[in-house]
Structure formats: structure tokens, C-alpha cells
Design an enzyme around this catalytic site. Structure first.
Site, PDB file in Angstrom:
ATOM      1  N   ASP A 284      51.564  21.513  15.713  1.00 38.54           N
ATOM      2  CA  ASP A 284      52.994  21.287  15.584  1.00 38.54           C
ATOM      3  C   ASP A 284      53.684  22.458  16.282  1.00 38.54           C
ATOM      4  O   ASP A 284      53.073  23.520  16.514  1.00 38.54           O
ATOM      5  CB  ASP A 284      53.418  21.178  14.114  1.00 38.54           C
ATOM      6  CG  ASP A 284      54.737  20.413  13.977  1.00 38.54           C
ATOM      7  OD1 ASP A 284      55.477  20.310  14.964  1.00 38.54           O
ATOM      8  OD2 ASP A 284      55.041  19.938  12.868  1.00 38.54           O
TER       9      ASP A 284
HETATM   10  C1  BGC Z   1      58.056  18.582  13.833  1.00 39.47           C
HETATM   11  C2  BGC Z   1      57.162  17.588  14.550  1.00 39.47           C
HETATM   12  C3  BGC Z   1      57.729  17.267  15.897  1.00 39.47           C
HETATM   13  C4  BGC Z   1      57.922  18.561  16.670  1.00 39.47           C
HETATM   14  C5  BGC Z   1      58.511  18.352  18.036  1.00 39.47           C
HETATM   15  C6  BGC Z   1      58.369  19.790  14.687  1.00 39.47           C
HETATM   16  O1  BGC Z   1      59.373  20.552  14.108  1.00 39.47           O
HETATM   17  O2  BGC Z   1      57.440  18.984  12.632  1.00 39.47           O
HETATM   18  O3  BGC Z   1      57.027  16.426  13.785  1.00 39.47           O
HETATM   19  O4  BGC Z   1      56.879  16.389  16.574  1.00 39.47           O
HETATM   20  O5  BGC Z   1      58.798  19.408  15.957  1.00 39.47           O
HETATM   21  O6  BGC Z   1      59.840  18.020  17.954  1.00 39.47           O
END
Ligand code: BGC
Length: 748
Positions: A284
Site C-alpha cells: 500500500d
Molecule cells: C489506500 C489504498 C489505495 C492507495 C492508492 C492508500 O491510501 O489504502 O487502498 O489503493 O492509497 O491510492
């Protein structure tokens, strides 16, 4: 946390098009004779191996990290323009015809379309889609997102959330598929299978135990191995085995001590060894915390930057601290995912999103997702011959319906419907209403009925309109988003008081809920009807109007328990992080805070949702699996085939309308095999389900497979699954708390 940077570089559009079309151009020119990996007859594994042999170490490492994220101050790198306005970009190997990975968030639709000057369909929230219990509908959902990703020039999705609704106050509950591993895994698995079939690299997230947003960057989720395997990990396993996704995203939190993105137990041991996952694990955003440890544990790709898996990884390899075999394994997995998903053979071509098709699919999915929770005296459907005037109250129903926020947010066409035109820029954690007015949709359906609106801000005025109308419909919302948890399950903004007052003025009051999770209903006894519409998506108003007037007979069933109160949850409150780490719930991204001992103890183990309710003998407000129809169904004649592991029984439509029943099958384990010594009676586990569509008076005998994975128990000491010999209870019926048929299944 996630700030938008005003403006967007057009350059990125052109650059991405150029890179994405590279492979197909080469194919077309027949230049692939010296590129045996371009032969689609070979398996993705063979093709990945052939490419790997050609790569320099630097080319391999380039596959293992991101290059920034669009619209995100602080996460810019030299190649960020190539993200195509999306959430990540990984360099390809142009000399070998391997395209870069161009990633977008796409939970219930493609993100950031507004910021990028594009358009995306908003599907109903995933929790809504899960309430359809319909793999086909999930497939349509995923296929639509896949096609819109490609039309916008992306070749990888960051969708596929399957964390369990263990903590219903989790601000991302709407992005996930409920509390049961079999249902959630089946829905998200089919969704992602069909999304990836559009030739985008599929993703399942957030692996694992990311069940709350509070302190998500450092919280230590503590849970027994068995509890984790039989709950959250089971949901992931089922989803992954159906979807065969190219990628899995590891989560921010820690699990039993180690960060999820450097957790050898969950990556190396479970995901890759036990389940045989062949794709790649990406972190993530900002969830990578080390080089050697993360690489050895099985993290394949850092996102969105190269803090640990760029120059530091190269240094570690040169110094012999990371073996080359590890780098090869990571790179092979990325290449495998590209071949597997078809993004090399069939790169996306930018085109105009098919808006009409999106409306149709969003409406179909929502019509199956809406749950009729209460219908006293058949207050619904609305019969125009009897109902001459309707008061529509609250929830901005005159202009639209609410949606879920954070990185899942789909931008509404024309901007936020509750702001004046031109003021509709979508900001991180802004409460966004789509321009889908249920008031207008109902008026269109009921041209001869007087349909009036009151905003609900003045309780007396709302009550006055309700009193003078034949029927009152209150629209109530609960907004949620990534980056926060709900303080409780109450409706916000004084809506409980509004509903009380309207119901006191008119006993024929129906409440339509637009919620991301469960809510409490202190007014339940006073209203005649309750309809759960979830976050209803781009055609939510039309689907809802069809259900309210009876053109569509509701068939959805709750994928999450609605408890009476927070006291009935395994944790009455989410433990607050220490004061210096409190912020907007998630804390600073990448803060690390290894000194923090903030932990959540998931002592309930696998007893999530309805399993906890049963084991603790609680009475929920509305149980998991519950939902009404405008017709009625009866169940009879259960027989269980132990060898085939099937349950066969008859469902009959005993009412006067055609309808679809979701028939549910649960199983209990032989005595003594359940996890919790505290709960010796155990709990029933959803073991299978079927949707049965029947005309009035008709019946059908259905055969439902009992999924052996939910009968097994995880033996921690031997680290393996057991199917204990003995008698398993098998039950069938309309909901987890009403299972009129019982039988047993023998395992010898
Ligand atoms: C989230 C993810 C997301 C990523 C990209 C993160 O803050 O937890 O689910 O895919 O950001 O935006």
C-alpha cells in the site's frame, strides 16, 4: 493526507499512450520472431522466464518499485507524469516490448476521473454488491470497471478490497464485501476475475487484518493464527483462488508484531507457500518499511516510491545482503502478472467510456443489492391507487445520493450535487452526493401522485409535510471514508430525531438508508418500512424508485449484521491510539513509529459478525443474511449428501408475485472443534448459497455445494488444515437466524 495538486500535466497522457501502444505496434509489425516471450501459446510462467533471462539487474529492480502518484504532493518522481493521472507507475522494458504498469484506484469505479477530465461510472458500494449474493452481478461489476480502466488508459487496477467487516465502524466497510469469508471471497473473487479478464492486472487488497482505519499505519492487529486463518485469511484465499489476480496489495498495519508489508508469516508462509500465489505483492502507498526484511518476507514491489526497493535494494544486492534469487523471484512475479492478465498481448487503447452501458450495469447491480429490511402492513410497494401524496424528506434527496470517500471515491459528473455548480471539486474526504435524485426518479415513476420535498433541517416543517401526506419517505445517510472510522453506528446529523418526529406525524413512514455500514435504529418500532440502499452508485435513484414502486421485487440480503448497539460488538469501542499518535484516525503515512505499542486484540478470532452474535447469544437488530421480498418463500425437504458435500432442498414461492430468494446453507462443526473454549456451543458458518427466481406458486429443488473450506479447522501447532471426522450440522433457510431445515453431514 492525500492532497490534490491542482492542474494535471497533459504530457502524461501522451507519454502513457506512447508507452502502452509500444507492444502492440511491435506485434503488428511482426517483429516478434526474436522475442519468443511474445508467443501467446506459451504459459505466462514460461513467458516470464524468457523475459527474465534478458534482464539486467537494474531492469529487474525497475520492476520492483513505483515512480510516484498523481495528484499527491510529496509523492512525485521523475516519471510521475506517466501515471496517466493514476495511483502508480512502474517502468516497463521497452526494448523487450514489456509495457509499464499504469495503475488506478478502482474500488466502485475508476478514481480521479474528474481531476483527469474524464468520466467514470460509480457502481454501488462493494458491501451493496455483496448483498446481492450474486457472483454474476459481481462479474458484471468487475468487467465494467475493467473496461473503463482500459478506456482511460490504465492497465492495472488497485481495487478488490476483501478485508472482513470485523469492525463495522471501519471507515472502509463500504469498500469491502461484508463479514463472512465465503460470501466476501466469492463476491470479490468473481468481481476481480471478470475485471482482470478485460486485460488489466487484477489486485486483491488490503492483505491483511486492515480491519480498522484508526492508527492504520502502525496499529498492531493481534490475533491467533487459527482465528486469522478461519476468518480474514479465508476470505482472501477464496477471493484469490477464484480471481487468480496478478497482484495482492499488502496493508499498512502490523500483524502480530510485523508490518503487513514485511510479514513473512502472511506473505511467504501463507500467501505464497500455502496458497501458491504466483503474482506479485505490492505495498500500500508508503506501506514499505525496509529493504532486506521486506524482500525476504515476500514483498515484491514498493509503492509509490523507491525509498527501499530502488537504490537501496541495488546496494543490498551488491553487498550480498539480498540474494539475486530473491530479485529474480520478485521480477518474475511482476512479469508473470503482465502476461497472465493479457496487458502485453492486448494493451489498452484509450477510448470514450460507454456512459449508457455504465448506467445500465450500475442499475442492475443496485436493483439486486437493495435490501428491504422492514415492511409492516405491506407499506411498500407504493400503490398509486391508494397513495395520492408522498412526503420525501431529508438526505438531499431533491438533488442526489451520497457516495463513499477516500481513494475509493468516484468523481460525480458535474461535481458534488449539494454544492452550487462550479463548486464541485472533489477534495479528499469531502462528502460527495451524486446527481442522482430519488425525488426526481420517484416523480417520474408516479406522474399522478403529489410528491413533495422537505430538506429535513427543520423538524417541525418536516413533520408538517409528513402529516399532510399519505406516505412519508425519509432519506437518511451515513458517510464513511478511508482515513477515518465511524465514532459509532448512529446516524449522524440529528437524523434519528428527524425520523422520530416524522414517524410520530405519520405512521406510514419508510426510511431509506444510504449507508456504508450497519446503523442502529432507535426509531425502528415507530416506522413502517426500512430499505437499505447502501451507496447506490450512478443509477441508484432509478433502481431505488423501481423497488419502491414494485417494478423490481427486492431480493438483497444483508452481508453484515446490524447490531442493536455497539455493546453487542466484540469491542464496544475501538481502542484509541496513544494521544501523540492521534490524528484524523490514520496517523501520518509512513510514520513508522516503531515505539508505538498501539494494538488491537482480536480475541474474538474467527467469531466475526453473526458468528459472534450466535456464540454470545445476542439478538441483533437485523441478522446477517436477512432481507425481505414483496413475496414470501417456504423451505422444505432437506437432504444432505455427505460424500458429494451438497445440501438439496426445495424453495417455494408462497406469495403472489414473482421474486428471487437467496437460499442460505450453514454448517456447524463436530462438538469440540470450534476455536473458542469460551463458546463451546460454537457457531454456524455460511457454507453455501443459491439465488432462486420463482413465479408465484412455483417451487424449485436446489442443490447447494457445501464449501469444504468452511468446515475445516486450522491446526496451529502443525500449521495445517484439518477436516475433523464427525457429524457436521447442516441447516438451510432464509437468514442466519432463521434456518428451518436441518440435517447432518458425516465425515469419516
Ligand atoms: C489506500 C489504498 C489505495 C492507495 C492508492 C492508500 O491510501 O489504502 O487502498 O489503493 O492509497 O491510492
Amino acid at each position: 493526507m492525500q492532497n490534490r495538486k491542482p492542474g494535471f500535466k497533459l504530457l502524461s497522457l501522451f507519454a502513457a499512450i506512447a508507452i502502452l501502444s509500444g507492444a502492440s505496434a511491435l506485434n503488428a509489425q511482426g517483429k516478434d520472431a526474436d522475442r519468443p516471450w511474445m508467443n501467446p501459446q506459451l504459459s505466462p510462467e514460461e513467458r516470464a522466464d524468457l523475459v527474465l533471462k534478458q534482464l539486467t539487474l537494474d531492469e529487474k529492480i525497475a520492476l520492483l518499485h513505483g515512480n510516484g502518484m498523481a495528484h499527491h504532493a510529496g509523492w512525485e518522481a521523475s516519471l510521475t507524469a506517466l501515471t496517466n493521472g493514476g495511483a502508480g507507475y512502474v517502468e516497463g522494458i521497452p526494448r523487450l516490448g514489456i509495457p509499464g504498469l499504469v495503475m488506478s484506484d478502482a474500488a466502485y469505479g475508476v478514481r480521479d476521473s474528474g481531476a483527469n477530465g474524464r468520466y467514470s461510472t460509480a457502481l454501488p458500494s462493494s458491501l451493496g454488491a455483496a448483498s446481492s449474493w450474486d457472483a454474476e452481478s459481481a462479474c458484471e461489476y468487475g468487467a465494467l470497471i475493467g473496461s473503463e480502466l482500459r478506456a482511460q488508459g490504465f492497465n492495472m487496477t488497485l481495487g478488490g478490497g476483501v478485508d472482513l467487516a470485523r469492525e463495522p465502524r471501519n471507515g472502509r466497510t463500504f469498500e469491502y464485501a461484508g463479514e463472512d469469508p465465503l460470501l466476501a471471497g466469492t463476491i470479490v473473487g468473481n468481481l476481480m476475475k471478470c475485471e482482470q479478464a478485460q486485460h488489466v492486472v487484477g489486485d486483491i487488497k488490503h492483505y491483511a487484518m486492515n480491519d480498522q482505519e484508526t492508527g492504520r499505519n502502525f496499529v498492531n492487529a493481534i490475533i491467533s493464527k487459527r482465528g486469522m486463518q478461519e476468518s480474514d485469511l479465508l476470505a482472501f484465499h477464496i477471493a484469490i483462488s477464484i480471481a487468480n489476480p496478478g497482484a495482492v496489495m499488502c496493508s499498512y498495519n502490523r500483524i502480530n508484531g510485523d508490518y503487513a508489508c514485511e510479514n513473512a508469516a502472511t506473505h511467504h508462509d501463507v500467501l505464497k507457500n500455502e496458497w501458491g500465489f504466483k503474482g506479485f505483492v505490492l505495498s500500500d502507498r508508503g506501506g514499505t518499511h525496509s529493504t532486506e526484511k521486506a524482500s525476504a518476507a515476500g514483498l515484491d514491489q514498493e509503492q509509490p516510491m523507491a525509498n527501499y526497493f530502488g537504490p537501496k535494494l541495488r546496494e543490498a544486492v551488491d553487498a550480498g545482503r539480498v540474494p539475486l534469487s530473491e530479485i529474480d523471484d520478485h521480477a518474475r512475479r511482476v512479469l508473470y502478472a503482465e502476461f497472465l492478465s493479457g496487458v502485453i498481448d492486448d494493451p489498452p487503447q484509450k477510448s470514450v467510456v460507454d456512459v449508457e452501458k455504465g448506467f445500465e450495469v450500475a442499475q442492475r447491480v443496485e436493483e439486486k443489492s437493495i435490501v428491504l429490511i422492514k415492511n409492516r402492513g405491506a407499506v411498500l410497494p407504493i400503490v398509486p391507487a391508494r397513495i395520492h401524496s408522498i412526503a420525501i424528506i431529508g438526505g438531499h434527496a431533491d438533488v442526489g445520493m451520497i457516495s463513499g470517500g477516500g481513494s475509493a471515491q468516484v468523481d460525480p459528473p458535474g461535481g458534488n450535487a449539494i454544492l452550487p455548480p462550479g463548486k464541485g471539486a472533489t477534495q479528499w474526504q469531502e462528502h460527495i452526493w451524486f446527481p442522482t435524485s430519488p425525488l426526481k426518479a420517484l416523480r417520474a415513476k408516479l406522474p399522478h401522485t403529489k410528491v413533495d420535498f422537505d430538506p429535513g433541517s427543520n423538524l417541525d416543517s418536516a413533520a408538517k409535510l409528513a402529516r399532510s401526506s399519505d406516505l412519508a419517505i425519509v432519506f437518511a445517510y451515513q458517510w464513511e471514508s478511508e482515513g477515518m472510522d465511524l465514532p459509532n453506528l448512529s446516524l449522524p446529523d440529528n437524523q434519528d430525531a428527524l425520523i422520530e418526529q416524522v414517524a410520530a406525524a405519520n405512521p406510514r413512514t419508510v426510511v431509506v438508508l444510504e449507508t456504508g455500514s450497519a446503523v442502529t435504529m432507535p426509531w425502528l418500532d415507530k416506522v413502517a418500512g426500512v430499505v437499505e440502499a447502501w451507496y447506490a452508485g450512478s443509477s441508484g435513484h432509478k433502481a431505488l424508485a423501481n423497488v419502491l414502486v414494485g417494478e423490481v421485487n427486492p431480493s438483497g440480503k444483508l452481508a453484515i449484521t446490524f447490531p442493536q448497539s455497539e455493546q453487542d460488538l466484540p469491542h464496544a469501542v475501538i481502542p484509541p491510539p496513544p494521544p501523540h499518535l492521534r490524528g484524523q484516525g490514520t496517523g501520518p503515512v509512513n510514520a513508522g513509529t516503531p515505539d508505538s505499542n498501539y494494538a488491537v486484540h482480536y480475541d474474538e478470532g474467527a467469531e466475526v459478525g453473526y458468528k459472534w452474535v450466535q456464540a454470545e447469544h445476542k439478538t441483533p437488530l437485523f441478522p446477517f443474511g436477512f432481507g425481505l421480498s414483496y413475496t414470501t418463500f417456504a423451505y422444505s425437504a432437506l437432504s444432505v449428501d455427505s460424500a458429494a458435500k451438497t445440501a438439496r432442498f426445495t424453495v417455494r414461492n408462497t406469495g403472489t408475485r414473482a421474486g428471487t430468494e437467496i437460499a442460505e446453507v450453514y454448517a456447524t462443526l463436530p462438538k469440540g472443534t470450534d476455536e473458542s473454549p469460551k463458546h463451546l456451543e460454537g457457531f454456524a458458518r455460511l457454507a453455501g448459497f443459491a439465488r432462486v427466481t420463482l413465479d408465484p406458486g412455483k417451487s424449485e429443488t436446489v442443490t447447494v455445494s457445501i464449501d469444504p473450506r468452511v468446515l475445516q479447522t486450522f491446526d496451529e501447532s502443525a500449521s495445517r488444515w484439518n477436516l475433523a471426522p464427525g457429524d457436521y450440522g447442516v441447516f438451510a433457510g432464509p437468514s442466519s437466524d432463521h434456518l428451518p431445515l436441518s440435517g447432518s453431514l458425516q465425515v469419516r
